[in-house]
Design an enzyme around this catalytic site. Structure first.
Site, PDB file in Angstrom:
ATOM      1  N   THR A 124       0.861  -1.168   0.000  1.00 39.60           N
ATOM      2  CA  THR A 124       0.000   0.000   0.000  1.00 39.60           C
ATOM      3  C   THR A 124       0.894   1.214   0.000  1.00 39.60           C
ATOM      4  O   THR A 124       2.068   1.134   0.358  1.00 39.60           O
ATOM      5  CB  THR A 124      -0.890  -0.039   1.266  1.00 39.60           C
ATOM      6  OG1 THR A 124      -1.634  -1.247   1.261  1.00 39.60           O
ATOM      7  CG2 THR A 124      -1.844   1.132   1.354  1.00 39.60           C
ATOM      8  N   THR A 154      -3.889   0.937  -2.884  1.00 42.27           N
ATOM      9  CA  THR A 154      -3.142  -0.298  -2.723  1.00 42.27           C
ATOM     10  C   THR A 154      -3.389  -1.303  -3.840  1.00 42.27           C
ATOM     11  O   THR A 154      -4.400  -1.240  -4.541  1.00 42.27           O
ATOM     12  CB  THR A 154      -3.529  -0.954  -1.370  1.00 42.27           C
ATOM     13  OG1 THR A 154      -2.728  -2.108  -1.151  1.00 42.27           O
ATOM     14  CG2 THR A 154      -4.990  -1.354  -1.354  1.00 42.27           C
ATOM     15  N   ASP A 191      -8.208  -9.890   1.188  1.00 38.75           N
ATOM     16  CA  ASP A 191      -8.534  -9.062   2.350  1.00 38.75           C
ATOM     17  C   ASP A 191      -9.892  -9.427   2.946  1.00 38.75           C
ATOM     18  O   ASP A 191     -10.267  -8.910   4.001  1.00 38.75           O
ATOM     19  CB  ASP A 191      -8.527  -7.578   1.969  1.00 38.75           C
ATOM     20  CG  ASP A 191      -7.262  -6.886   2.448  1.00 38.75           C
ATOM     21  OD1 ASP A 191      -6.417  -7.557   3.064  1.00 38.75           O
ATOM     22  OD2 ASP A 191      -7.115  -5.678   2.214  1.00 38.75           O
ATOM     23  N   SER A 218     -10.936  -3.162   4.846  1.00 37.48           N
ATOM     24  CA  SER A 218      -9.603  -2.604   4.674  1.00 37.48           C
ATOM     25  C   SER A 218      -9.078  -2.081   6.002  1.00 37.48           C
ATOM     26  O   SER A 218      -9.850  -1.776   6.906  1.00 37.48           O
ATOM     27  CB  SER A 218      -9.645  -1.457   3.658  1.00 37.48           C
ATOM     28  OG  SER A 218      -8.396  -0.788   3.607  1.00 37.48           O
ATOM     29  N   SER A 219      -7.759  -1.964   6.097  1.00 36.80           N
ATOM     30  CA  SER A 219      -7.129  -1.298   7.237  1.00 36.80           C
ATOM     31  C   SER A 219      -6.718   0.128   6.900  1.00 36.80           C
ATOM     32  O   SER A 219      -6.225   0.845   7.773  1.00 36.80           O
ATOM     33  CB  SER A 219      -5.889  -2.080   7.680  1.00 36.80           C
ATOM     34  OG  SER A 219      -6.223  -3.362   8.144  1.00 36.80           O
ATOM     35  N   GLY A 239       0.819  -0.752   5.288  1.00 39.15           N
ATOM     36  CA  GLY A 239       1.217  -1.692   6.312  1.00 39.15           C
ATOM     37  C   GLY A 239       0.183  -2.699   6.742  1.00 39.15           C
ATOM     38  O   GLY A 239       0.283  -3.256   7.833  1.00 39.15           O
TER      39      GLY A 239
END
Length: 564
Positions: free
Chosen positions: A375, A393, A417, A446-447, A467
């Site tokens: 990302t 990403t 994901d 998603s993060s 990350g």
């Protein structure tokens, strides 16, 4: 800035890529000095893209105009994560205190997707791991709402870079050599990113991508819709049919980016504006900060065992709530109480000063048995104060490592994901809860956590990071350093980071060997500790007294803060 805090100057210099391969550090990688400017600032991983963004600002473009140009330039110059075949989130704070907004261009599952289709350790490398890309639809929607310059003006620099080439930096040369030597299955990938039998890449070599130039030229002349319904769409769908992927022309034509209301909370007098679902970032960040806020500000030194313990426990609790409740809001009902202060106050009572929480105790209903993150993030602010925090990403480093024949761009592997092992939640970090299981047309959780902080209605901090699951906690670390400990922005970006993601039940800490006494105390109260490296966080701080922009690129990777 206010009090300038002294931080350790020597960090670990080997940053891992999302695939577990070594990403080479930038040359001479000690912490950098912040770049200060009055009219505009762009901070990103690609120095070439940063300069392009500033040129767009100088031409009278908005921060969103610059964001479009930077994102497309990085698709050429930072192929590890810059993309047109992936997706992400763009958080925009319009000028003069107007309401912020979020452009969600996260990928979606193809119509033919099924819940258990990727339940395999090697599922990331298959064509079925490719989600319907969203990047161009997202950039287009943001430009329609907040752009001033013509679309062609913003795409042209990327076309030129792909067509005429650009000199490869040492960091990019090393990265390309590593990924090509890993012998990816896709022959066209090796042809596109290798040096065509002429040895290894060296700094200064010219990298030309003619097929990508043709695709970007079509997008420049016909708009983003060309990618979804034109020649490019046909090339992508043909590759999916040939290789066994699931994306069809119908999937591409039906894809739309969404404009959403950001998550808004507060932390010690600062307004936190961040990403809503299908990103877990904003809610998880808000909850962790709300829990931490129940403790006194800066009661202990920044890198003391007490501070690390409180931060890690706050993260652990927030990530357990994330696993239980968060997913695509079009498919799930997201509880409203997750960002409320009273909910955090109740959860904060679980934190004890002399004992770590057992992760299993936070979710007994899951009956627990004994995001690769390629990302990139950039931050931008223009002369009028419009701010952009954008994270996008391909998922793994270089995505699925599949290049579309005749089109020259990389495809993501974002389908991984999703919770790809339905019903399996274990101590290794697998999450199998219902909200994020694969369903057709669903956006994967998603993060990504592009975030903006305001004080008295004015932007003071633009931050985000790559990350995987560490992203949200990287943002949290920087916010705590700036808000609680008055760190200058470059010091805050450079300083070591702490991460806990609930499962596995361990604190991951940068520069762990430099904190032996703190580590000993943390282990004594039940924490497992391991050293690791976290993503680069290219950030901007706005001096509330002078209004000047302080751009901080991250020494963990090649990058640049460019302003004027």
């Amino acid at each position: 800035m206010r009090l300038r805090t002294t931080v350790l100057a020597a960090w670990m210099v080997l940053v891992l890529t999302r695939s577990g391969e070594a990403r080479p550090p930038a040359p001479d990688a000690p912490p950098r000095a912040a770049t200060v400017a009055e009219n505009g600032m762009v901070v990103c991983v690609s120095p070439i893209a940063a300069d392009i963004g500033v040129e767009i600002l100088k031409q009278g473009g908005t921060a969103v105009d610059a964001a479009v140009a930077v994102a497309l330039a990085e698709a050429v110059t930072f192929p590890e994560a810059g993309n047109i075949g992936g997706g992400g989130f763009m958080l925009v704070q319009p000028p003069k205190g107007a309401e912020p907004t979020l452009f969600d261009y996260r990928e979606k599952a193809p119509k033919a997707s099924t819940p258990e289709m990727l339940a395999s350790p090697t599922s990331w490398a298959t064509p079925k791991a490719v989600g319907v890309p969203g990047t161009l639809r997202g950039l287009e929607l943001a430009h329609q709402k907040y752009g001033k310059l013509p679309w062609k003006t913003l795409v042209e620099p990327a076309v030129r870079l792909a067509r005429d080439g650009f000199p490869v930096s040492q960091a990019l040369a090393d990265g390309l050599n590593i990924v090509v030597q890993s012998k990816p299955n896709n022959p066209l990938f090796r042809q596109t990113f290798g040096k065509n039998g002429k040895g290894e890449w060296q700094a200064g070599d010219r990298f030309i991508q003619p097929d990508l130039a043709k695709t970007l030229t079509r997008v420049m002349e016909q708009g983003a819709s060309e990618f979804y319904t034109g020649e490019t769409a046909k090339l992508l769908a043909a590759e999916m049919q040939r290789s066994g992927g699931l994306i069809t022309l119908e999937d591409l034509a039906n894809y739309q980016a969404k404009q959403r209301t950001p998550i808004r909370s507060s932390y010690r007098g600062y307004e936190i504006i961040s990403t809503p679902p299908p990103s877990a970032g904003g809610i998880t960040l808000s909850l962790a900060l709300n829990i931490l806020e129940t403790f006194p500000k800066a009661e202990h030194p920044r890198f003391s065992a007490e501070t690390i313990h409180r931060m890690a426990e706050s993260m652990k609790i927030a990530y357990s709530e994330r696993a239980k409740y968060l997913g695509d809001p079009d498919f799930n009902s997201i509880p409203e109480h997750l960002t409320r202060k009273e909910h955090a106050e109740k959860l904060a009572k679980l934190i004890r000063p002399n004992a770590a929480i057992r992760s299993e105790a936070l979710a007994p209903e899951l009956n627990i048995p004994p995001e690769s993150p390629s990302t990139t993030h950039f931050s931008i602010i223009d002369k009028d104060g419009m701010a952009v925090s954008n994270t996008y990403t391909l998922e793994r480093s270089y995505g699925a490592r599949i290049v579309v024949p005749g089109a020259g761009f990389l495809l993501n592997n974002e389908m991984t994901d999703f919770n790809i092992y339905p019903g399996v939640t274990d101590r290794t970090g697998k999450i199998g809860t219902m909200p994020n299981r694969i369903q057709p047309n669903k956006r994967m959780l998603s993060s990504m956590t592009p975030t903006i902080l305001r004080k008295d209605g004015k932007v003071v901090l633009i931050v985000g990071s790559p990350g995987g699951r560490t992203i949200t906690n990287t943002v949290m670390n920087i916010i705590v350093s700036v808000v609680d400990y008055d760190m200058e922005i470059q010091a805050a970006v450079a300083s070591p980071r702490v991460h806990h993601q609930w499962l596995p039940n361990e604190i991951r800490m940068e520069s762990l060997a430099k904190f032996p006494l703190e580590a000993q105390r943390l282990r004594a109260i039940g924490h497992q500790l391991t050293g690791h490296n976290q993503g680069d966080a290219h950030s901007i701080w706005v001096d509330p007294k002078t209004g000047k922009y302080h751009g901080a690129s991250d020494h963990r990777i090649e990058g640049k803060a460019a302003g004027y």
